[in-house]
Design a protein around this motif. Sequence first.
Motif, PDB file in Angstrom:
ATOM      1  N   UNK B   9     -12.352  -4.094  -0.841  1.00 56.69           N
ATOM      2  CA  UNK B   9     -11.854  -3.367   0.329  1.00 56.69           C
ATOM      3  C   UNK B   9     -12.799  -3.569   1.512  1.00 56.69           C
ATOM      4  N   UNK B  10     -12.225  -3.901   2.656  1.00 56.62           N
ATOM      5  CA  UNK B  10     -13.045  -3.907   3.874  1.00 56.62           C
ATOM      6  C   UNK B  10     -12.350  -3.090   4.942  1.00 56.62           C
ATOM      7  N   UNK B  11     -13.152  -2.496   5.781  1.00 59.75           N
ATOM      8  CA  UNK B  11     -12.626  -1.865   6.995  1.00 59.75           C
ATOM      9  C   UNK B  11     -13.032  -2.769   8.146  1.00 59.75           C
ATOM     10  N   UNK B  12     -12.078  -3.498   8.705  1.00 56.59           N
ATOM     11  CA  UNK B  12     -12.418  -4.483   9.718  1.00 56.59           C
ATOM     12  C   UNK B  12     -13.308  -5.548   9.102  1.00 56.59           C
ATOM     13  N   UNK B  13     -14.471  -5.783   9.723  1.00 58.80           N
ATOM     14  CA  UNK B  13     -15.379  -6.802   9.186  1.00 58.80           C
ATOM     15  C   UNK B  13     -16.345  -6.225   8.163  1.00 58.80           C
ATOM     16  N   UNK B  14     -16.286  -4.886   8.035  1.00 60.58           N
ATOM     17  CA  UNK B  14     -17.247  -4.205   7.200  1.00 60.58           C
ATOM     18  C   UNK B  14     -16.745  -4.152   5.763  1.00 60.58           C
ATOM     19  N   UNK B  15     -17.380  -4.931   4.890  1.00 57.05           N
ATOM     20  CA  UNK B  15     -16.905  -4.975   3.517  1.00 57.05           C
ATOM     21  C   UNK B  15     -17.495  -3.815   2.720  1.00 57.05           C
ATOM     22  N   UNK B  45     -10.926   6.751  -3.691  1.00 57.12           N
ATOM     23  CA  UNK B  45      -9.700   6.891  -2.896  1.00 57.12           C
ATOM     24  C   UNK B  45      -8.721   5.747  -3.171  1.00 57.12           C
ATOM     25  N   UNK B  46      -9.269   4.570  -3.495  1.00 58.23           N
ATOM     26  CA  UNK B  46      -8.394   3.438  -3.816  1.00 58.23           C
ATOM     27  C   UNK B  46      -7.633   3.694  -5.117  1.00 58.23           C
ATOM     28  N   UNK B  52      -5.729   1.885   0.758  1.00 60.24           N
ATOM     29  CA  UNK B  52      -5.142   0.717   0.106  1.00 60.24           C
ATOM     30  C   UNK B  52      -6.211  -0.377   0.014  1.00 60.24           C
ATOM     31  N   UNK B  53      -6.525  -0.790  -1.212  1.00 55.30           N
ATOM     32  CA  UNK B  53      -7.526  -1.838  -1.398  1.00 55.30           C
ATOM     33  C   UNK B  53      -6.945  -3.180  -0.942  1.00 55.30           C
ATOM     34  N   UNK B  54      -7.844  -4.147  -0.696  1.00 57.10           N
ATOM     35  CA  UNK B  54      -7.376  -5.471  -0.268  1.00 57.10           C
ATOM     36  C   UNK B  54      -7.041  -6.361  -1.453  1.00 57.10           C
ATOM     37  N   UNK B  55      -7.593  -6.023  -2.627  1.00 61.80           N
ATOM     38  CA  UNK B  55      -7.305  -6.811  -3.824  1.00 61.80           C
ATOM     39  C   UNK B  55      -7.703  -5.988  -5.028  1.00 61.80           C
ATOM     40  N   UNK B  56      -7.220  -6.404  -6.198  1.00 58.18           N
ATOM     41  CA  UNK B  56      -7.615  -5.739  -7.427  1.00 58.18           C
ATOM     42  C   UNK B  56      -6.424  -5.153  -8.161  1.00 58.18           C
ATOM     43  N   UNK B  57      -6.680  -4.754  -9.408  1.00 59.33           N
ATOM     44  CA  UNK B  57      -5.610  -4.114 -10.180  1.00 59.33           C
ATOM     45  C   UNK B  57      -6.145  -2.824 -10.790  1.00 59.33           C
ATOM     46  N   UNK B  66      -0.878  -3.489  -8.962  1.00 61.14           N
ATOM     47  CA  UNK B  66      -1.711  -4.215  -8.025  1.00 61.14           C
ATOM     48  C   UNK B  66      -2.185  -3.239  -6.950  1.00 61.14           C
ATOM     49  N   UNK B  67      -3.486  -3.176  -6.721  1.00 64.03           N
ATOM     50  CA  UNK B  67      -4.001  -2.180  -5.772  1.00 64.03           C
ATOM     51  C   UNK B  67      -3.555  -2.455  -4.351  1.00 64.03           C
ATOM     52  N   UNK B  68      -3.233  -3.722  -4.052  1.00 65.53           N
ATOM     53  CA  UNK B  68      -2.803  -4.040  -2.694  1.00 65.53           C
ATOM     54  C   UNK B  68      -1.288  -3.962  -2.547  1.00 65.53           C
ATOM     55  N   UNK B  69      -0.579  -4.505  -3.532  1.00 60.46           N
ATOM     56  CA  UNK B  69       0.861  -4.693  -3.341  1.00 60.46           C
ATOM     57  C   UNK B  69       1.728  -3.666  -4.045  1.00 60.46           C
ATOM     58  N   UNK B  70       1.132  -2.594  -4.556  1.00 60.14           N
ATOM     59  CA  UNK B  70       1.928  -1.607  -5.292  1.00 60.14           C
ATOM     60  C   UNK B  70       3.060  -1.076  -4.425  1.00 60.14           C
ATOM     61  N   UNK B  71       4.246  -0.923  -5.031  1.00 59.63           N
ATOM     62  CA  UNK B  71       5.387  -0.364  -4.293  1.00 59.63           C
ATOM     63  C   UNK B  71       5.191   1.144  -4.167  1.00 59.63           C
ATOM     64  N   UNK B  72       5.961   1.758  -3.265  1.00 62.75           N
ATOM     65  CA  UNK B  72       5.741   3.198  -3.110  1.00 62.75           C
ATOM     66  C   UNK B  72       6.146   3.952  -4.378  1.00 62.75           C
ATOM     67  N   UNK B  73       7.056   3.393  -5.162  1.00 61.39           N
ATOM     68  CA  UNK B  73       7.426   4.028  -6.428  1.00 61.39           C
ATOM     69  C   UNK B  73       6.241   3.986  -7.408  1.00 61.39           C
ATOM     70  N   UNK B  74       5.588   2.810  -7.471  1.00 58.65           N
ATOM     71  CA  UNK B  74       4.430   2.688  -8.365  1.00 58.65           C
ATOM     72  C   UNK B  74       3.302   3.619  -7.932  1.00 58.65           C
ATOM     73  N   UNK B  75       3.114   3.694  -6.616  1.00 55.08           N
ATOM     74  CA  UNK B  75       2.051   4.561  -6.096  1.00 55.08           C
ATOM     75  C   UNK B  75       2.306   6.003  -6.520  1.00 55.08           C
TER      76      UNK B  75
END
Lengths: 235, 251
Positions: B9-15, B45-46, B52-57, B66-75
Amino acid sequence: MGFNSIYFYDSLRSGIQYLPNTFQLTFIPIVIALILGTVIAVIRVYRIPFLAPLLVVLITLYQGIPLVVALMIYHLLFIAEFNDFAAALHLDTSMADINLIWIGIFALSLQATCYMEESIKGAFFSVDKGQYEAGYSVGLTKLQTLRRIIIPQVIPVALPMLTNNIVGAIKGSSIVMVIGITEVLAGSVIPSSKTYAFFEGYIAAALIYWIFTILVEKIAARIEKRGDKYRRNLV
Amino acid sequence: MIEIRNAKKSFGKNEILHDVSIQVNKGDVIVILGPSGSGKTTLLRCINFLEKADAGTLTIGEQTVDLKKASSKEILEIRRKTAFVFQNYSLFHNKTALENVMEGLITARNVPYEEARKKAEDTLAWVGLLAKKDAYPSQLSGGQQQRVGIARAVVLDPEVILFDEPTSALDPELVGETLAVIKSVAERGITMIVVTHEMSFAQDVASKVVFMDGGFIVEAGTPAEIFRHPKEERTKQFLARIISAENMYYI
């Protein structure tokens, strides 16, 4: 300047007869503004892509036009285009069947929506982000969180602003006399056009507006008190 | 079992999180330690998709998302298996203590009203606040609010409860009562992930301590391993500073 109390009573009676028109010109726009304003505020608070920025542009543009100008434009468009428009839709109505008051209601509704949206959006921002997160964390959907957690907290904050908006709408409704709609103000000066007692006419109109707004404020204060039960102990 | 794999996860350029993986067994109490800005809270929080994380499961029980692509139902499904205790309590201001605890049961889980009320009252009694059930959050002290917050999480019977610095916003006097309640949550065998700065709590209650710094997991192990025999230099430095500060507090 003399003050003739008989002319004054005439004006008062005439003005009061048109209170239902002022009532319509106030509360129909307020109800429409409340619904549209809430929807737009939610769209902006949730930053819904495309719609949110579009609405910001539209509202900013619309707020740059004085109400009188908007009213004149709608009136002119109505006169020039309505019969063609009705014919194109195969409607069996002509311009004469339409009460002009609806043009006033239309213009006032758009205006009120802009003001209301700002107030409601402000009230939304007064609710802490943590309240949304807490709702999500116990498994509520976005809509459930909005309905059960956020909106009940928005209402008490928005109520005083809503009262302000209603009072503004009552007084603002008098502007529709420029396109020939008769409401309290125009009604109060009907007798004056014969007697030239315009001063009495305007004072009568002022008195009617004054009583009307005081009543609304009193009722609103009562409702505000009741909606405040969980905020009573906030420091 | 809960498993987070390669969370980024990054916020802007800050990883904030560089490739973090954690495995949690049922009944584990994981305590995450680390300096401010190390990514502890973001990780937590992720897991609950508050961020929302940028990658991961993420795997909870049978379900992997998938931490990034989870559907709202999965969330929503993940959120209904987890519960969160917030640093600043975040009780619903418009609801009483009892209604706060009942809300998730009634609205999210469709439990009948009477059953939900019974369960909520039992849970409030268990955190010692049944007498305050009709009080609004504004009428409760910070410690009481946090105990209601814990009751609100426990009543849902989730697979894991995530605690985000649950005592950081409290007066020192009120920290004890809140930690005692958290400890009894652990004794119930509920799986927990706790971000905290309370070292003695970590030593007493944790089954595993994770030390994070700069978005990495520097070291993980039992409390004895981490506190008595830290392997990494960074862990040693951090503990030395914290423990000397704690000793000073007692002087």
